[in-house]
Scaffold this active site. Structure first.
Site, short mmCIF file in Angstrom:
data_model
loop_
_atom_site.label_atom_id
_atom_site.label_comp_id
_atom_site.label_asym_id
_atom_site.label_seq_id
_atom_site.Cartn_x
_atom_site.Cartn_y
_atom_site.Cartn_z
N SER A 140 45.36 37.77 30.46
CA SER A 140 45.35 36.32 30.34
C SER A 140 44.00 35.80 30.80
O SER A 140 43.39 36.37 31.70
CB SER A 140 46.46 35.71 31.21
OG SER A 140 46.30 34.30 31.30
N TYR A 163 51.21 35.21 39.79
CA TYR A 163 50.94 35.60 38.40
C TYR A 163 49.45 35.87 38.16
O TYR A 163 49.09 36.91 37.58
CB TYR A 163 51.45 34.52 37.45
CG TYR A 163 51.12 34.81 36.00
CD1 TYR A 163 51.77 35.83 35.32
CD2 TYR A 163 50.14 34.09 35.33
CE1 TYR A 163 51.47 36.12 34.00
CE2 TYR A 163 49.83 34.36 34.00
CZ TYR A 163 50.49 35.38 33.35
OH TYR A 163 50.18 35.67 32.04
#
Length: 245
Positions: A140, A163
């Site tokens: 990401s 995350y």
């Protein structure tokens, strides 16, 4: 026919990536934590005339499940051409650095980092038997330390204490793995599929699963002159795709 294993492939980006690779003539082992969901996904693809696919139960957070998936695929083939480590979780957002319980960190890392390590280690021998092995680790842009430190970046205020670090750690694993395999035919890259509208983000994303799938397929099928050990986010850098670590 080249063969690929995709984890977390029964829905969303993983499912669309499966579809696009099937359309390119690959045989896909569709990894799903829940086998029933995987079988349902396979039936949807076969209804589209895409038949070279089968469901494989694999929970990347569970070593016994990964070992069982390796044994099952090993009964069917001696070669795996592509591994796409797509399975991932957010752990639930928001996540503050001071208020998020350590159990959330452990759960997120168990899937997003340790899961990738488990699966890669389990299938590395089958990949080594392929003439042009490819590993795509789904990362990401939120993993970028540089972008997350830039107040002008559009997503600067979107933090996630568990995350984001899990994906940053995944990026370093990708670098280390690519370095270890540097003198082999392997190509290993970290790819950001983009801010895609899926249930992962309650469909707040602005991109489509078709766009995301195409980005993963691009690096799963790169030629011998392609990059390795790199970090790409075509959404953030349409010109070259590469973004800072």
């Amino acid at each position: 026919m080249k063969k690929v294993l995709i984890t977390g492939a029964n829905k969303s980006i993983g499912f669309e990536t499966t579809r696009q690779l099937l359309q390119k003539g690959y045989y896909v082992y569709l990894g799903s934590r829940n086998l029933a969901n995987g079988l349902e996904a396979v039936e949807k693809l076969k209804a589209e005339g895409l038949n070279e696919v089968e469901a494989i139960q694999i929970d990347v957070s569970n070593q016994a499940s990964v070992d069982a998936a390796r044994a099952e695929i090993g009964k069917k083939t001696d070669v795996l051409d592509v591994l796409i480590n797509n399975a991932g979780i957010s752990g639930g957002l928001p996540q503050t650095a001071t208020g998020t319980d350590i159990a959330v960190f452990q759960k997120v890392f168990e899937t997003n980092l340790y899961g990738v390590v488990r699966v890669t280690r389990a299938f590395i021998d089958l990949l080594q038997s392929a003439p042009q092995p490819r590993i795509v680790n789904v990362s990401s842009s939120m993993a970028s330390l540089t972008l997350n430190s830039d107040p002008s970046w559009p997503f600067y205020h979107h933090k996630g204490a568990a995350y984001l670090p899990s994906k940053t750690a995944l990026n370093m694993y990708t670098v280390t793995l690519a370095y270890e395999l540097r003198d082999t035919p392997f190509k290993v890259n970290a790819i950001d599929p983009g801010f895609i509208a899926t249930d992962f983000n309650n469909h707040r994303g602005t991109g489509s699963v078709e766009e995301a799938g195409a980005r993963l397929v691009k690096y799963a099928t790169i030629g011998d002159d392609g990059p390795t050990g790199r970090f790409f986010s075509e959404e953030n850098n349409p010109a070259t795709g590469e973004i800072p670590w």
